[in-house]
Design an enzyme around this catalytic site. Sequence first.
Site, PDB file in Angstrom:
ATOM      1  N   SER A 296      -2.512   1.492  -0.930  1.00 13.06           N
ATOM      2  CA  SER A 296      -1.744   2.588  -0.368  1.00 13.06           C
ATOM      3  C   SER A 296      -2.206   2.897   1.048  1.00 13.06           C
ATOM      4  O   SER A 296      -3.410   2.857   1.321  1.00 13.06           O
ATOM      5  CB  SER A 296      -1.941   3.813  -1.262  1.00 13.06           C
ATOM      6  OG  SER A 296      -1.235   4.896  -0.749  1.00 13.06           O
TER       7      SER A 296
ATOM      8  N   ASP B   4      -9.338  13.495   4.444  1.00 16.59           N
ATOM      9  CA  ASP B   4      -8.725  14.763   4.027  1.00 16.59           C
ATOM     10  C   ASP B   4      -7.223  14.623   3.738  1.00 16.59           C
ATOM     11  O   ASP B   4      -6.483  15.591   3.744  1.00 16.59           O
ATOM     12  CB  ASP B   4      -8.971  15.844   5.083  1.00 16.59           C
ATOM     13  CG  ASP B   4      -8.493  15.392   6.458  1.00 16.59           C
ATOM     14  OD1 ASP B   4      -8.001  14.239   6.560  1.00 16.59           O
ATOM     15  OD2 ASP B   4      -8.596  16.183   7.413  1.00 16.59           O
ATOM     16  N   HIS B   5      -6.780  13.388   3.454  1.00 19.15           N
ATOM     17  CA  HIS B   5      -5.369  13.165   3.090  1.00 19.15           C
ATOM     18  C   HIS B   5      -5.042  13.975   1.819  1.00 19.15           C
ATOM     19  O   HIS B   5      -5.852  14.007   0.876  1.00 19.15           O
ATOM     20  CB  HIS B   5      -5.161  11.667   2.817  1.00 19.15           C
ATOM     21  CG  HIS B   5      -3.726  11.258   2.743  1.00 19.15           C
ATOM     22  ND1 HIS B   5      -2.905  11.606   1.687  1.00 19.15           N
ATOM     23  CD2 HIS B   5      -2.954  10.534   3.594  1.00 19.15           C
ATOM     24  CE1 HIS B   5      -1.702  11.101   1.887  1.00 19.15           C
ATOM     25  NE2 HIS B   5      -1.705  10.452   3.041  1.00 19.15           N
TER      26      HIS B   5
ATOM     27  N   LYS C 229      -9.452   3.671  -3.841  1.00 23.40           N
ATOM     28  CA  LYS C 229      -8.653   2.446  -3.591  1.00 23.40           C
ATOM     29  C   LYS C 229      -9.281   1.641  -2.456  1.00 23.40           C
ATOM     30  O   LYS C 229      -9.354   0.412  -2.519  1.00 23.40           O
ATOM     31  CB  LYS C 229      -7.202   2.821  -3.211  1.00 23.40           C
ATOM     32  CG  LYS C 229      -6.321   3.204  -4.392  1.00 23.40           C
ATOM     33  CD  LYS C 229      -4.912   3.503  -3.897  1.00 23.40           C
ATOM     34  CE  LYS C 229      -4.018   4.078  -4.975  1.00 23.40           C
ATOM     35  NZ  LYS C 229      -3.660   3.127  -6.043  1.00 23.40           N
TER      36      LYS C 229
HETATM   37  P1  NAP Z   1       2.884   3.140 -11.245  1.00 23.18           P
HETATM   38  O1  NAP Z   1       4.303   3.241 -11.668  1.00 23.18           O
HETATM   39  O2  NAP Z   1       2.076   4.404 -11.201  1.00 23.18           O
HETATM   40  O3  NAP Z   1       2.159   2.054 -12.178  1.00 23.18           O
HETATM   41  C1  NAP Z   1       0.789   1.985 -12.373  1.00 23.18           C
HETATM   42  C2  NAP Z   1       0.547   0.914 -13.426  1.00 23.18           C
HETATM   43  O4  NAP Z   1      -0.867   0.824 -13.701  1.00 23.18           O
HETATM   44  C3  NAP Z   1       1.229   1.208 -14.772  1.00 23.18           C
HETATM   45  O5  NAP Z   1       1.779   0.016 -15.259  1.00 23.18           O
HETATM   46  C4  NAP Z   1       0.069   1.627 -15.662  1.00 23.18           C
HETATM   47  O6  NAP Z   1       0.287   1.356 -17.031  1.00 23.18           O
HETATM   48  C5  NAP Z   1      -1.013   0.719 -15.122  1.00 23.18           C
HETATM   49  N1  NAP Z   1      -2.328   1.164 -15.574  1.00 23.18           N
HETATM   50  C6  NAP Z   1      -2.917   2.379 -15.330  1.00 23.18           C
HETATM   51  N2  NAP Z   1      -4.102   2.434 -15.974  1.00 23.18           N
HETATM   52  C7  NAP Z   1      -4.251   1.252 -16.631  1.00 23.18           C
HETATM   53  C8  NAP Z   1      -5.261   0.721 -17.479  1.00 23.18           C
HETATM   54  N3  NAP Z   1      -6.362   1.426 -17.785  1.00 23.18           N
HETATM   55  N4  NAP Z   1      -5.102  -0.554 -17.956  1.00 23.18           N
HETATM   56  C9  NAP Z   1      -3.986  -1.275 -17.667  1.00 23.18           C
HETATM   57  N5  NAP Z   1      -2.984  -0.809 -16.872  1.00 23.18           N
HETATM   58  C10 NAP Z   1      -3.127   0.435 -16.370  1.00 23.18           C
HETATM   59  O7  NAP Z   1       2.793   2.412  -9.832  1.00 23.18           O
HETATM   60  P2  NAP Z   1       3.759   2.532  -8.561  1.00 23.18           P
HETATM   61  O8  NAP Z   1       4.265   3.921  -8.366  1.00 23.18           O
HETATM   62  O9  NAP Z   1       4.728   1.418  -8.621  1.00 23.18           O
HETATM   63  O10 NAP Z   1       2.707   2.268  -7.402  1.00 23.18           O
HETATM   64  C11 NAP Z   1       2.107   0.995  -7.242  1.00 23.18           C
HETATM   65  C12 NAP Z   1       0.912   1.132  -6.318  1.00 23.18           C
HETATM   66  O11 NAP Z   1       1.339   1.618  -5.047  1.00 23.18           O
HETATM   67  C13 NAP Z   1      -0.148   2.118  -6.781  1.00 23.18           C
HETATM   68  O12 NAP Z   1      -1.427   1.614  -6.439  1.00 23.18           O
HETATM   69  C14 NAP Z   1       0.161   3.368  -5.973  1.00 23.18           C
HETATM   70  O13 NAP Z   1      -0.959   4.210  -5.826  1.00 23.18           O
HETATM   71  C15 NAP Z   1       0.548   2.730  -4.658  1.00 23.18           C
HETATM   72  N6  NAP Z   1       1.352   3.556  -3.748  1.00 23.18           N
HETATM   73  C16 NAP Z   1       2.179   4.546  -4.189  1.00 23.18           C
HETATM   74  C17 NAP Z   1       2.944   5.270  -3.273  1.00 23.18           C
HETATM   75  C18 NAP Z   1       3.942   6.310  -3.700  1.00 23.18           C
HETATM   76  O14 NAP Z   1       4.708   6.784  -2.859  1.00 23.18           O
HETATM   77  N7  NAP Z   1       3.975   6.652  -4.983  1.00 23.18           N
HETATM   78  C19 NAP Z   1       2.838   4.986  -1.928  1.00 23.18           C
HETATM   79  C20 NAP Z   1       2.027   3.932  -1.516  1.00 23.18           C
HETATM   80  C21 NAP Z   1       1.298   3.216  -2.434  1.00 23.18           C
HETATM   81  P3  NAP Z   1       1.265   2.287 -17.917  1.00 23.18           P
HETATM   82  O15 NAP Z   1       2.655   1.840 -17.538  1.00 23.18           O
HETATM   83  O16 NAP Z   1       0.883   1.928 -19.299  1.00 23.18           O
HETATM   84  O17 NAP Z   1       0.993   3.709 -17.532  1.00 23.18           O
END
Ligand code: NAP
Length: 256
Positions: free
Chosen positions: A130, A137-138, A152
Amino acid sequence: MTKSILVTGITGRTGRLVFQQLRQRPEQFESFGLARSKAKAKDCFGNIDGCYFGDIADPASLTEAMAGRDAVIIVTSAVPRLKAPPQPGQRPEFDFPPGEMPEQIDYIGQKNQIDAAVQAGVKHIVLMGSMGGTQVDHPLNRLGNGQILIWKRQAEQYLIDSGIDYTLVRAGGLSDQPGGLRELVVGKHDALQILNDQGRPVAIPRADVATVLIQALQAPGSRNKAFDLMAKAGDDPTAVITTDFAALFAQTTPGL
Ligand code: NAP
């Protein structure tokens, strides 16, 4: 020759797109996925063909999925949950389930996957991260008191130090818009503009991030690189839809 690929986090919103896109290219990739819930995987894909089940907090549960893979795409992340519906005028509050704080998932969980991949002789890890990791402080760090971007970032450094070929893709704010319709831009150190001219956040479709993660498996210039990834707004008149991924990776650089 086909490459054998494991995608982790396949039941997540980006991970499922990566797994689906990979499976559409059987002539290039033999695709496997790792999830922690069989029921959720079945729900996402209709079947659990090519799926392994394990928990990234439990190193032993990763061994079988990693064996024989050429590359691993890591898309796992701690998932914040809403504590309760906010009262009118109040900000929503989040926490993380017990045992699933960012330190445990985004750092130790990623570390466990990297160690298991190294152990299995995997040649390349593509890690989705990300933007925001340079900003202590984000606001995302305060979410559930999890310091998520800091953990991360530490996992990214661990991957670089592991000696395995890496591609670190740090996305900006994600959306669920269709992919393939935008110009993608890369940068470093959180320098990319995240607001448009009207001061609104610009988002990148998860489908576009999924494409970049897959392109990183093959396109020249993707290895041992770390970069921020954003998209120009869909209605930006200056945008030229990205199709040349080698040219995109050519703009990226090694190191955090
Ligand atoms: P997400 O929907 O939150 O998916 C996270 C995945 O990790 C899910 O499949 C979850 O499993 C799995 N997981 C969590 N704990 C686990 C464990 N202990 N063992 C195995 N699997 C596990 O992800 P996303 O929203 O597509 O985001 C993808 C990435 O981009 C993340 O790193 C996020 O922080 C980053 N990101 C997000 C944003 C944003 O705007 N949201 C912006 C930039 C970057 P379950 O399905 O079983 O829960």
